[in-house]
Design a protein around this motif. Sequence first.
Motif, short mmCIF file in Angstrom:
data_model
loop_
_atom_site.label_atom_id
_atom_site.label_comp_id
_atom_site.label_asym_id
_atom_site.label_seq_id
_atom_site.Cartn_x
_atom_site.Cartn_y
_atom_site.Cartn_z
N THR A 128 0.82 -1.22 0.00
CA THR A 128 0.00 0.00 0.00
C THR A 128 0.85 1.26 0.00
OG1 THR A 128 -0.18 0.01 2.41
CG2 THR A 128 -1.92 -1.13 1.16
N GLY A 129 2.14 1.10 -0.17
CA GLY A 129 3.01 2.28 -0.20
C GLY A 129 3.14 2.97 1.14
N GLY A 130 2.99 2.23 2.21
CA GLY A 130 3.14 2.78 3.56
C GLY A 130 1.85 3.24 4.18
N LEU A 131 0.77 3.18 3.43
CA LEU A 131 -0.52 3.63 3.95
C LEU A 131 -0.99 2.78 5.13
CD1 LEU A 131 -2.71 5.73 3.51
CD2 LEU A 131 -3.86 4.11 2.00
N ALA A 132 -0.73 1.47 5.07
CA ALA A 132 -1.16 0.58 6.15
C ALA A 132 -0.41 0.89 7.45
CB ALA A 132 -0.95 -0.87 5.76
N ALA A 133 0.76 1.48 7.35
CA ALA A 133 1.52 1.82 8.56
C ALA A 133 0.80 2.89 9.38
CB ALA A 133 2.92 2.29 8.18
N LEU A 134 -0.07 3.63 8.76
CA LEU A 134 -0.83 4.65 9.49
C LEU A 134 -1.89 4.01 10.38
CD1 LEU A 134 -1.31 7.30 6.68
CD2 LEU A 134 0.34 7.33 8.56
N THR A 135 -2.28 2.79 10.09
CA THR A 135 -3.30 2.13 10.91
C THR A 135 -2.73 1.63 12.24
OG1 THR A 135 -2.94 -0.02 9.89
CG2 THR A 135 -4.62 1.40 8.89
N TYR A 136 -1.42 1.38 12.29
CA TYR A 136 -0.82 0.83 13.51
C TYR A 136 -1.04 1.75 14.72
CZ TYR A 136 2.37 -1.73 16.52
OH TYR A 136 2.90 -2.45 17.54
N PRO A 137 -0.72 3.05 14.63
CA PRO A 137 -0.96 3.89 15.82
C PRO A 137 -2.44 4.01 16.18
CG PRO A 137 0.19 5.13 14.10
CD PRO A 137 -0.04 3.76 13.59
N VAL A 138 -3.31 3.91 15.18
CA VAL A 138 -4.74 3.97 15.45
C VAL A 138 -5.17 2.74 16.24
CG1 VAL A 138 -7.04 3.99 14.41
CG2 VAL A 138 -5.22 5.40 13.45
N ILE A 139 -4.72 1.56 15.79
CA ILE A 139 -5.05 0.32 16.51
C ILE A 139 -4.42 0.35 17.90
CG2 ILE A 139 -4.79 -2.19 16.51
CD1 ILE A 139 -4.77 -2.05 13.44
N TRP A 140 -3.21 0.85 18.01
CA TRP A 140 -2.51 0.97 19.30
C TRP A 140 -3.35 1.81 20.26
CZ3 TRP A 140 3.26 2.89 19.48
CH2 TRP A 140 3.74 2.84 20.79
N PHE A 141 -3.92 2.88 19.76
CA PHE A 141 -4.72 3.77 20.61
C PHE A 141 -6.05 3.14 20.99
CE2 PHE A 141 -7.94 7.16 20.93
CZ PHE A 141 -7.44 7.83 22.04
N LEU A 142 -6.68 2.42 20.05
CA LEU A 142 -8.01 1.88 20.29
C LEU A 142 -8.02 0.55 21.05
CD1 LEU A 142 -9.71 2.63 16.86
CD2 LEU A 142 -10.01 3.85 19.01
N MET A 143 -6.97 -0.25 20.91
CA MET A 143 -6.94 -1.57 21.55
C MET A 143 -6.49 -1.42 23.01
SD MET A 143 -4.81 -5.04 20.53
CE MET A 143 -5.17 -4.89 18.81
N PRO A 144 -7.34 -1.82 23.95
CA PRO A 144 -6.96 -1.67 25.37
C PRO A 144 -5.84 -2.64 25.75
CG PRO A 144 -9.04 -2.83 25.21
CD PRO A 144 -8.67 -2.40 23.81
N GLU A 145 -5.08 -2.24 26.74
CA GLU A 145 -4.00 -3.10 27.23
C GLU A 145 -4.57 -4.11 28.20
OE1 GLU A 145 0.00 -2.44 29.79
OE2 GLU A 145 -0.28 -1.18 28.03
N GLU A 146 -4.02 -5.31 28.14
CA GLU A 146 -4.44 -6.39 29.02
C GLU A 146 -4.08 -6.02 30.46
OE1 GLU A 146 -3.68 -10.72 27.98
OE2 GLU A 146 -1.88 -10.12 29.01
N PRO A 147 -5.00 -6.24 31.42
CA PRO A 147 -4.66 -5.93 32.81
C PRO A 147 -3.54 -6.83 33.32
CG PRO A 147 -6.83 -6.96 32.67
CD PRO A 147 -6.34 -6.76 31.27
N PRO A 148 -2.69 -6.33 34.20
CA PRO A 148 -1.58 -7.15 34.69
C PRO A 148 -2.03 -8.36 35.50
CG PRO A 148 -1.57 -4.98 35.73
CD PRO A 148 -2.68 -4.99 34.73
N THR A 149 -3.26 -8.37 35.99
CA THR A 149 -3.75 -9.50 36.77
C THR A 149 -4.45 -10.54 35.91
OG1 THR A 149 -5.83 -8.35 37.19
CG2 THR A 149 -4.07 -8.08 38.83
#
Length: 108
Positions: free
Chosen positions: A54-75
């Motif tokens: 995609t000429g680097g276009l898909a790389a823009l989705t990574y920070p979006v997914i990073w922001f939207l996907m919650p982190e697993e709780p440590p417990t």
Amino acid sequence: MTTSQNPTAQAPYKQLRRPTTDRMIAGVASGLGRYFDADPTLVRVIFAVVTVLTGGLAALTYPVIWFLMPEEPPTAPPWPTAATTAAPAAATTTPAPTMPVHGDRGPI
């Protein structure tokens, strides 16, 4: 009447979360791999190939997914793997009962 909820109880459905242990950058590929029952390395390779195509276009989705996907709780309990869910074959096998040979009437 009050009800208390167990915070470590397993959800009745799959949850898309970024793990805290198995991550390269932010855990996005690892979280997607766990959710879709795929190897996180395969998800990373597919993401890299799609980014190139995609000429680097898909790389823009990574920070979006990073922001939207919650982190697993440590417990959270550890993610089940094939090694932890499969019982060893040697421990579960029992010898088959022996049948008496025709004419064997036991001790006389």
